[in-house]
Scaffold this motif. Sequence first.
Motif, PDB file in Angstrom:
ATOM      1  N   ALA A 104      43.887  48.856  38.035  1.00  0.00           N
ATOM      2  CA  ALA A 104      43.510  48.612  36.640  1.00  0.00           C
ATOM      3  C   ALA A 104      42.597  47.395  36.598  1.00  0.00           C
ATOM      4  O   ALA A 104      42.836  46.396  37.285  1.00  0.00           O
ATOM      5  CB  ALA A 104      44.740  48.388  35.768  1.00  0.00           C
ATOM      6  N   VAL A 105      41.539  47.493  35.795  1.00  0.00           N
ATOM      7  CA  VAL A 105      40.506  46.454  35.741  1.00  0.00           C
ATOM      8  C   VAL A 105      40.284  46.043  34.290  1.00  0.00           C
ATOM      9  O   VAL A 105      40.278  46.903  33.397  1.00  0.00           O
ATOM     10  CB  VAL A 105      39.168  46.966  36.329  1.00  0.00           C
ATOM     11  CG1 VAL A 105      38.118  45.864  36.324  1.00  0.00           C
ATOM     12  CG2 VAL A 105      39.375  47.505  37.741  1.00  0.00           C
ATOM     13  N   ALA A 106      40.088  44.754  34.069  1.00  0.00           N
ATOM     14  CA  ALA A 106      39.815  44.260  32.715  1.00  0.00           C
ATOM     15  C   ALA A 106      38.601  43.354  32.727  1.00  0.00           C
ATOM     16  O   ALA A 106      38.416  42.542  33.643  1.00  0.00           O
ATOM     17  CB  ALA A 106      41.018  43.486  32.178  1.00  0.00           C
ATOM     18  N   SER A 107      37.767  43.499  31.679  1.00  0.00           N
ATOM     19  CA  SER A 107      36.591  42.637  31.539  1.00  0.00           C
ATOM     20  C   SER A 107      36.232  42.546  30.069  1.00  0.00           C
ATOM     21  O   SER A 107      36.655  43.352  29.254  1.00  0.00           O
ATOM     22  CB  SER A 107      35.411  43.191  32.352  1.00  0.00           C
ATOM     23  OG  SER A 107      35.113  44.528  31.976  1.00  0.00           O
ATOM     24  N   SER A 108      35.434  41.553  29.759  1.00  0.00           N
ATOM     25  CA  SER A 108      34.984  41.369  28.377  1.00  0.00           C
ATOM     26  C   SER A 108      33.521  40.957  28.420  1.00  0.00           C
ATOM     27  O   SER A 108      32.692  41.702  28.933  1.00  0.00           O
ATOM     28  CB  SER A 108      35.870  40.340  27.657  1.00  0.00           C
ATOM     29  OG  SER A 108      35.513  40.241  26.296  1.00  0.00           O
ATOM     30  N   ARG A 129      53.272  49.012  43.638  1.00  0.00           N
ATOM     31  CA  ARG A 129      52.189  49.923  44.020  1.00  0.00           C
ATOM     32  C   ARG A 129      50.960  49.758  43.130  1.00  0.00           C
ATOM     33  O   ARG A 129      50.041  50.569  43.161  1.00  0.00           O
ATOM     34  CB  ARG A 129      52.675  51.375  43.973  1.00  0.00           C
ATOM     35  CG  ARG A 129      53.870  51.655  44.889  1.00  0.00           C
ATOM     36  CD  ARG A 129      54.185  53.121  44.938  1.00  0.00           C
ATOM     37  NE  ARG A 129      53.182  53.830  45.712  1.00  0.00           N
ATOM     38  CZ  ARG A 129      52.896  55.119  45.565  1.00  0.00           C
ATOM     39  NH1 ARG A 129      53.512  55.832  44.632  1.00  0.00           N
ATOM     40  NH2 ARG A 129      51.980  55.692  46.312  1.00  0.00           N
ATOM     41  N   SER A 130      50.922  48.685  42.342  1.00  0.00           N
ATOM     42  CA  SER A 130      49.813  48.470  41.411  1.00  0.00           C
ATOM     43  C   SER A 130      48.897  47.345  41.878  1.00  0.00           C
ATOM     44  O   SER A 130      49.326  46.368  42.477  1.00  0.00           O
ATOM     45  CB  SER A 130      50.349  48.152  40.012  1.00  0.00           C
ATOM     46  OG  SER A 130      51.181  47.012  40.032  1.00  0.00           O
ATOM     47  N   ILE A 131      47.609  47.525  41.565  1.00  0.00           N
ATOM     48  CA  ILE A 131      46.593  46.490  41.755  1.00  0.00           C
ATOM     49  C   ILE A 131      45.908  46.297  40.411  1.00  0.00           C
ATOM     50  O   ILE A 131      45.492  47.274  39.781  1.00  0.00           O
ATOM     51  CB  ILE A 131      45.525  46.906  42.785  1.00  0.00           C
ATOM     52  CG1 ILE A 131      46.147  47.134  44.165  1.00  0.00           C
ATOM     53  CG2 ILE A 131      44.413  45.859  42.871  1.00  0.00           C
ATOM     54  CD1 ILE A 131      45.183  47.771  45.159  1.00  0.00           C
ATOM     55  N   VAL A 132      45.805  45.053  39.953  1.00  0.00           N
ATOM     56  CA  VAL A 132      45.016  44.772  38.762  1.00  0.00           C
ATOM     57  C   VAL A 132      43.963  43.735  39.095  1.00  0.00           C
ATOM     58  O   VAL A 132      44.140  42.907  39.995  1.00  0.00           O
ATOM     59  CB  VAL A 132      45.878  44.306  37.563  1.00  0.00           C
ATOM     60  CG1 VAL A 132      46.880  45.379  37.178  1.00  0.00           C
ATOM     61  CG2 VAL A 132      46.558  42.978  37.842  1.00  0.00           C
ATOM     62  N   CYS A 133      42.871  43.802  38.362  1.00  0.00           N
ATOM     63  CA  CYS A 133      41.722  42.939  38.629  1.00  0.00           C
ATOM     64  C   CYS A 133      41.188  42.404  37.304  1.00  0.00           C
ATOM     65  O   CYS A 133      40.894  43.188  36.395  1.00  0.00           O
ATOM     66  CB  CYS A 133      40.656  43.731  39.372  1.00  0.00           C
ATOM     67  SG  CYS A 133      39.191  42.776  39.780  1.00  0.00           S
ATOM     68  N   VAL A 134      41.055  41.092  37.198  1.00  0.00           N
ATOM     69  CA  VAL A 134      40.507  40.445  36.010  1.00  0.00           C
ATOM     70  C   VAL A 134      39.096  39.968  36.324  1.00  0.00           C
ATOM     71  O   VAL A 134      38.898  39.146  37.227  1.00  0.00           O
ATOM     72  CB  VAL A 134      41.375  39.259  35.555  1.00  0.00           C
ATOM     73  CG1 VAL A 134      40.769  38.602  34.311  1.00  0.00           C
ATOM     74  CG2 VAL A 134      42.807  39.722  35.273  1.00  0.00           C
ATOM     75  N   LEU A 135      38.121  40.488  35.559  1.00  0.00           N
ATOM     76  CA  LEU A 135      36.722  40.124  35.753  1.00  0.00           C
ATOM     77  C   LEU A 135      36.254  39.204  34.615  1.00  0.00           C
ATOM     78  O   LEU A 135      37.040  38.777  33.781  1.00  0.00           O
ATOM     79  CB  LEU A 135      35.858  41.389  35.801  1.00  0.00           C
ATOM     80  CG  LEU A 135      36.191  42.416  36.887  1.00  0.00           C
ATOM     81  CD1 LEU A 135      35.275  43.632  36.772  1.00  0.00           C
ATOM     82  CD2 LEU A 135      36.102  41.803  38.272  1.00  0.00           C
ATOM     83  N   THR A 136      34.981  38.944  34.598  1.00  0.00           N
ATOM     84  CA  THR A 136      34.353  38.059  33.621  1.00  0.00           C
ATOM     85  C   THR A 136      34.768  38.370  32.186  1.00  0.00           C
ATOM     86  O   THR A 136      34.988  39.520  31.818  1.00  0.00           O
ATOM     87  CB  THR A 136      32.813  38.146  33.739  1.00  0.00           C
ATOM     88  OG1 THR A 136      32.205  37.339  32.729  1.00  0.00           O
ATOM     89  CG2 THR A 136      32.324  39.574  33.557  1.00  0.00           C
ATOM     90  N   GLY A 137      34.859  37.331  31.360  1.00  0.00           N
ATOM     91  CA  GLY A 137      35.179  37.525  29.955  1.00  0.00           C
ATOM     92  C   GLY A 137      35.623  36.231  29.307  1.00  0.00           C
ATOM     93  O   GLY A 137      36.046  35.297  29.984  1.00  0.00           O
ATOM     94  N   THR A 138      35.519  36.193  27.981  1.00  0.00           N
ATOM     95  CA  THR A 138      36.003  35.047  27.231  1.00  0.00           C
ATOM     96  C   THR A 138      37.433  35.309  26.772  1.00  0.00           C
ATOM     97  O   THR A 138      37.885  36.449  26.733  1.00  0.00           O
ATOM     98  CB  THR A 138      35.118  34.776  26.001  1.00  0.00           C
ATOM     99  OG1 THR A 138      35.094  35.963  25.192  1.00  0.00           O
ATOM    100  CG2 THR A 138      33.694  34.429  26.416  1.00  0.00           C
ATOM    101  N   GLY A 139      38.145  34.257  26.426  1.00  0.00           N
ATOM    102  CA  GLY A 139      39.509  34.403  25.943  1.00  0.00           C
ATOM    103  C   GLY A 139      40.522  34.461  27.070  1.00  0.00           C
ATOM    104  O   GLY A 139      40.230  34.102  28.221  1.00  0.00           O
ATOM    105  N   VAL A 140      41.728  34.938  26.716  1.00  0.00           N
ATOM    106  CA  VAL A 140      42.844  34.906  27.665  1.00  0.00           C
ATOM    107  C   VAL A 140      43.437  36.294  27.926  1.00  0.00           C
ATOM    108  O   VAL A 140      44.460  36.410  28.598  1.00  0.00           O
ATOM    109  CB  VAL A 140      43.968  33.961  27.171  1.00  0.00           C
ATOM    110  CG1 VAL A 140      43.440  32.546  27.039  1.00  0.00           C
ATOM    111  CG2 VAL A 140      44.551  34.448  25.846  1.00  0.00           C
ATOM    112  N   ASP A 141      42.820  37.347  27.402  1.00  0.00           N
ATOM    113  CA  ASP A 141      43.370  38.683  27.596  1.00  0.00           C
ATOM    114  C   ASP A 141      43.449  39.002  29.088  1.00  0.00           C
ATOM    115  O   ASP A 141      42.512  38.740  29.842  1.00  0.00           O
ATOM    116  CB  ASP A 141      42.500  39.727  26.882  1.00  0.00           C
ATOM    117  CG  ASP A 141      43.180  41.080  26.798  1.00  0.00           C
ATOM    118  OD1 ASP A 141      44.423  41.120  26.757  1.00  0.00           O
ATOM    119  OD2 ASP A 141      42.462  42.093  26.763  1.00  0.00           O
TER     120      ASP A 141
END
Length: 199
Positions: free
Chosen positions: A15-19, A127-139
């Motif tokens: 799962a990947v998150a970006s803003s 068994r999960s991988i998460v990735c936080v990419l560029t973005g503002t805030g704290v989500d």
Amino acid sequence: MTAAHQPPGPYAIVAVASSAGGIQALIALLAELGPDLPVPVLAVQHLDPRHRTVIADVLARRTELPVKLAVDGEYARPGTVHIAPPARHLLVRSDGLLTLTDTELVHFVRPSADLLFESVASAYGPRSIVCVLTGTGVDGAKGAQAVGSHGGTVIVQDPEDAEHPGMPQAAIDTGAADFVLPLEEIAAFIRGLVEAKRQ
């Protein structure tokens, strides 16, 4: 992705998150994941809900993986990128069933990385991988903590490498980040993890 069709090996989902700045970051990441990724990818990119989104089309032109907006009630498919549509939270169950909701905003945003990551943590644990990419805030920070507490792996883009360091730094500040990497190294690292110990 029913239980009978979950990928073998140590990891089952990414799962990947970006803003802010995230479209280019997602393009860079997905383009390097290759055509035969053995697990699904779920992605949250904060988008303006007032405009029709073309993010799936834009990303699909830059990666060999199929890219689509997530659909409520479908199963996450290995080798497919499922993008949360604007103004809908994306969640996943342990059998891979995707759910979209329009419940309240989290940190002023919907879709929320925190909600996605928390569902991934609950459904897939170690068994999960998460990735936080560029973005503002704290989500994503709270969700990264949940993944870490369930034994999953948390990868964060190096804030010094990010166009907007807020989200990566917030995730790091929780102490949940297992790996802090420049964007150009993340795809190969993910592939190494998901392909380990596969027959």
